[in-house]
Write an enzyme that holds these catalytic residues in place. Structure first.
Site, PDB file in Angstrom:
ATOM      1  N   GLU A 155     -10.865  -5.536  12.705  1.00  0.00           N
ATOM      2  CA  GLU A 155     -11.844  -5.680  11.632  1.00  0.00           C
ATOM      3  C   GLU A 155     -12.176  -7.155  11.444  1.00  0.00           C
ATOM      4  O   GLU A 155     -11.317  -8.018  11.613  1.00  0.00           O
ATOM      5  CB  GLU A 155     -11.291  -5.103  10.321  1.00  0.00           C
ATOM      6  CG  GLU A 155     -11.075  -3.611  10.388  1.00  0.00           C
ATOM      7  CD  GLU A 155     -10.466  -3.041   9.121  1.00  0.00           C
ATOM      8  OE1 GLU A 155     -10.428  -1.813   8.998  1.00  0.00           O
ATOM      9  OE2 GLU A 155     -10.023  -3.829   8.255  1.00  0.00           O
ATOM     10  N   CYS A 213       0.818  -1.224   0.000  1.00  0.00           N
ATOM     11  CA  CYS A 213       0.000   0.000   0.000  1.00  0.00           C
ATOM     12  C   CYS A 213       0.847   1.268   0.000  1.00  0.00           C
ATOM     13  O   CYS A 213       0.550   2.228  -0.701  1.00  0.00           O
ATOM     14  CB  CYS A 213      -0.931   0.011   1.207  1.00  0.00           C
ATOM     15  SG  CYS A 213      -1.913  -1.480   1.393  1.00  0.00           S
ATOM     16  N   ASP A 231      -3.611  -3.252   7.429  1.00  0.00           N
ATOM     17  CA  ASP A 231      -4.844  -3.921   7.855  1.00  0.00           C
ATOM     18  C   ASP A 231      -4.980  -5.285   7.189  1.00  0.00           C
ATOM     19  O   ASP A 231      -5.323  -6.277   7.822  1.00  0.00           O
ATOM     20  CB  ASP A 231      -6.055  -3.056   7.500  1.00  0.00           C
ATOM     21  CG  ASP A 231      -6.146  -1.812   8.356  1.00  0.00           C
ATOM     22  OD1 ASP A 231      -7.241  -1.525   8.854  1.00  0.00           O
ATOM     23  OD2 ASP A 231      -5.128  -1.128   8.535  1.00  0.00           O
ATOM     24  N   CYS A 254      -2.150   3.311   3.309  1.00  0.00           N
ATOM     25  CA  CYS A 254      -2.993   2.333   3.993  1.00  0.00           C
ATOM     26  C   CYS A 254      -3.843   3.013   5.063  1.00  0.00           C
ATOM     27  O   CYS A 254      -3.511   4.082   5.571  1.00  0.00           O
ATOM     28  CB  CYS A 254      -2.151   1.222   4.598  1.00  0.00           C
ATOM     29  SG  CYS A 254      -3.136  -0.214   5.122  1.00  0.00           S
ATOM     30  N   ASP A 255      -4.892   2.347   5.415  1.00  0.00           N
ATOM     31  CA  ASP A 255      -6.069   2.928   6.054  1.00  0.00           C
ATOM     32  C   ASP A 255      -5.807   3.958   7.150  1.00  0.00           C
ATOM     33  O   ASP A 255      -6.282   5.085   7.085  1.00  0.00           O
ATOM     34  CB  ASP A 255      -6.932   1.812   6.650  1.00  0.00           C
ATOM     35  CG  ASP A 255      -7.440   0.843   5.600  1.00  0.00           C
ATOM     36  OD1 ASP A 255      -7.077   1.001   4.415  1.00  0.00           O
ATOM     37  OD2 ASP A 255      -8.195  -0.076   5.956  1.00  0.00           O
ATOM     38  N   LYS A 256      -5.062   3.588   8.192  1.00  0.00           N
ATOM     39  CA  LYS A 256      -4.981   4.457   9.361  1.00  0.00           C
ATOM     40  C   LYS A 256      -4.025   5.621   9.171  1.00  0.00           C
ATOM     41  O   LYS A 256      -4.061   6.590   9.932  1.00  0.00           O
ATOM     42  CB  LYS A 256      -4.566   3.652  10.609  1.00  0.00           C
ATOM     43  CG  LYS A 256      -5.464   2.460  10.885  1.00  0.00           C
ATOM     44  CD  LYS A 256      -6.948   2.806  10.863  1.00  0.00           C
ATOM     45  CE  LYS A 256      -7.822   1.581  10.926  1.00  0.00           C
ATOM     46  NZ  LYS A 256      -7.765   0.718   9.729  1.00  0.00           N
ATOM     47  N   SER A 301     -13.912  -4.291   7.905  1.00  0.00           N
ATOM     48  CA  SER A 301     -13.093  -3.770   6.826  1.00  0.00           C
ATOM     49  C   SER A 301     -13.971  -3.008   5.852  1.00  0.00           C
ATOM     50  O   SER A 301     -15.164  -3.291   5.708  1.00  0.00           O
ATOM     51  CB  SER A 301     -12.408  -4.935   6.102  1.00  0.00           C
ATOM     52  OG  SER A 301     -11.905  -4.521   4.859  1.00  0.00           O
ATOM     53  N   CYS A 309      -5.554  -0.956  -1.278  1.00  0.00           N
ATOM     54  CA  CYS A 309      -6.599  -1.888  -1.713  1.00  0.00           C
ATOM     55  C   CYS A 309      -7.537  -1.252  -2.739  1.00  0.00           C
ATOM     56  O   CYS A 309      -7.955  -0.106  -2.592  1.00  0.00           O
ATOM     57  CB  CYS A 309      -7.397  -2.380  -0.514  1.00  0.00           C
ATOM     58  SG  CYS A 309      -6.440  -3.380   0.628  1.00  0.00           S
TER      59      CYS A 309
END
Length: 555
Positions: A443, A48, A80, A121-123, A469, A193
């Site tokens: 998640e 990512c 994640d 990536c997400d966070k 997720s 993602c």
């Protein structure tokens, strides 16, 4: 212009500091220019964020060309997807706080005049935004970009198909060789993602709230155009510094409402609720979980993206970018387009620059939405007095009543699904996975994917005080508050209790008399924390409710 960084770089008493900095190659001329920190979440632990170090080179070029001096520094990132379904996934949400804290610390220590945060990536995305809003110095967020889709048997695939193939394989519906083939083709290179999962949802948020220049986020990470995007962000941050345009000037309550409308319209991740609440608290903006319900009720889903739709994230770029989504929101009067963005131009002015690709089918016209209302809802009731979030994109189900199948950890639920112990109409309840109970609010993608893979997606519901997720789809509700670890009613559920979920009524109820719930809770004892030292132990002592963003900043 008197710069904040002059406290570090100018005057007789700063000779030692300048000497240190000159050892890194900087000159007196460099040190008189605005110092721009580049907060980089590059890591080699995942695809990512893999090219962010390369992108930083081009951000620096843009900063220098605009008259600034860049200083790159690192913070952390937790994948994640790679940690999903393991004890390591507990680190994901915790990392959001560490990212915000670490950016704040370096910025306060080195007194930067502005910051460009490179995220993926997400966070890393909300973590960077929280830091900028906390510091309130000029800041810009550059999203690294989505991964390109994999290609298999003439169709685009993403990591979602891998997770669901795992469930199908466990259910005996797919061979090991077929699973391996999907695994080998889903992720062709660097990038986050590839659906409207959490990373791309939050990247959409950053453009629509104004912290990322519109037209930057949807460009894929491996696309050569990303280099120009990076240079542009370097130029934008210098403009912010010169105009003293601050994150809290940009991220007003109105801007937060615009961002929520974008989440609803794109069928985005339920994690956006958690992250936007956290960002609002850092910005000292009043935002309540009920705002998500109100906005989602009146905003149609107009973007046809996985997991609820058919297209992948890079198709938004091909369609003309997130700016086209912004144009639709302006057209339908779903946003206030007069708000300011980090470019110094308004939402309306930035949206007007987007050029829609003729014939594109990803971002639908308002006359032909996928659904008349948004992709999430807030439920309350005897099982969730402080609320929970349910995902509505990708299915048409509105009600479910069934017996509770109670699990104290995610791993127990995964095993039950894979062993065929979950039956149609069951309500899988996974508790003690909340912010404190997990800790870290894991998640549940492995569980939801196992349910889908077993062919139970239309008949089984999953509830949790943990998270889902962004790739999750189906009739699933998360962020149940208060969480079990704090003695919420979810801790009182017994195996076989009937649970009733009604989206139209906005309720999540345990069909057990209130007196019986109270009686059960009399004998309840808070479990011993799983971690008694280290970062997780600190997190448990500081973190608040998911209904308020699960933040640790003392609000």
């Amino acid at each position: 212009m008197t710069l904040k960084s002059y406290t570090i770089t100018q005057g007789r008493n700063r000779a030692a500091a300048r000497s240190y900095l000159k050892a890194t190659g900087l000159t007196d001329a460099d040190l008189k220019k605005p110092i721009i920190g580049i907060a980089n979440t590059w890591t080699e632990t995942m695809n990512c964020n893999f090219k962010l170090r390369d992108l930083a080179v081009h951000v620096k070029e843009g900063i220098r060309a605009a008259g600034g001096t860049p200083m790159e520094f690192n913070t952390i990132a937790i994948s994640d997807g790679i940690t999903m379904g393991t004890e390591g996934m507990k680190a994901s949400l915790v990392s959001r706080e560490v990212i915000a804290d670490s950016i704040e610390l370096v910025a306060r220590g080195h007194m930067f005049d502005g910051i460009v945060a490179l995220v993926a990536c997400d966070k890393t995305i909300p973590g960077a935004a929280m830091a900028l809003l906390r510091l309130n110095i000029p800041g810009v967020i550059l999203y690294g970009g989505s991964i390109l889709p994999g290609r298999l048997h003439g169709k685009d695939i993403t990591i979602l198909q891998v997770f669901e193939a795992m469930g199908a394989n466990a259910a005996g519906k797919m061979s090991d060789d077929e699973l391996l083939e999907i695994e080998n083709h889903a992720c062709p290179g660097a990038g986050a993602c590839g659906g409207q999962f959490t990373a791309n949802t939050m990247a959409t948020v950053m453009e629509l709230i104004g912290l990322s220049p519109m037209g930057t986020a949807s460009v894929p990470q491996v696309d050569i155009r990303k280099e120009d995007v990076a240079r542009r962000c370097g130029e934008v941050i210098l403009n912010c510094v010169h105009k003293n345009l601050l994150p809290r000037d940009i991220c007003t309550r109105t801007s937060f409402i615009n961002a929520i409308a974008g989440v609803a319209a794109s069928g985005g991740s339920t994690n956006a609720v958690l992250h936007l609440l956290a960002m609002a608290r850092e910005a000292e903006v009043e935002l309540d979980i009920n705002d998500f319900q109100r906005i989602s009720e009146k905003t149609p889903i107009i973007v046809d993206l996985q997991p609820g739709g058919q297209y992948v994230a890079v198709d938004v770029d091909k369609a003309g970018g997130i700016g086209v989504i912004a144009q639709r929101l302006v057209e339908g009067n779903f946003v206030d387009s007069s708000v300011m963005t980090c470019t110094g131009h308004t939402f309306a002015e930035e949206a007007a620059k987007a050029v829609e690709t003729p014939g594109q089918q990803v971002i639908r016209p308002l006359s032909n939405p996928m659904k008349p209302t948004g992709g999430l809802a807030i439920l309350r009731g005897s099982l969730a007095p402080d609320g929970c979030v349910i995902k509505l994109s990708g299915h048409n189900k509105r009600k479910h009543t069934g017996p509770a199948r109670v699990f104290e950890r995610e791993e127990e639920a995964i095993l039950a699904v894979n062993e065929g112990k979950i039956k149609p109409n069951d309500v899988i309840l996974i508790r003690y996975e909340g912010p404190k109970g997990g800790p870290g609010m894991r998640e549940m993608l492995l569980v939801t994917s196992a349910v889908i893979g077993a062919g139970l997606g239309d008949t089984v519901t999953l509830l949790t005080d943990g998270r889902f997720s962004g790739a999750t789809h189906g009739f699933m509700a998360a962020h149940i508050a208060p969480e079990a670890f704090d003695g919420g009613p979810v801790a009182a559920v017994h195996e076989g209790d009937i649970i009733d979920i009604d989206v139209d009524a906005g309720t999540l109820n345990l069909n057990v008399p209130a007196e019986e719930i109270a009686r059960r809770m009399l004998s309840w004892k808070q479990p011993e924390p799983r971690y008694k030292t280290g970062v997780f132990a600190k997190y448990v002592k500081l973190v608040g409710s998911a209904s308020q963003g699960a933040i640790t900043s003392g609000f």
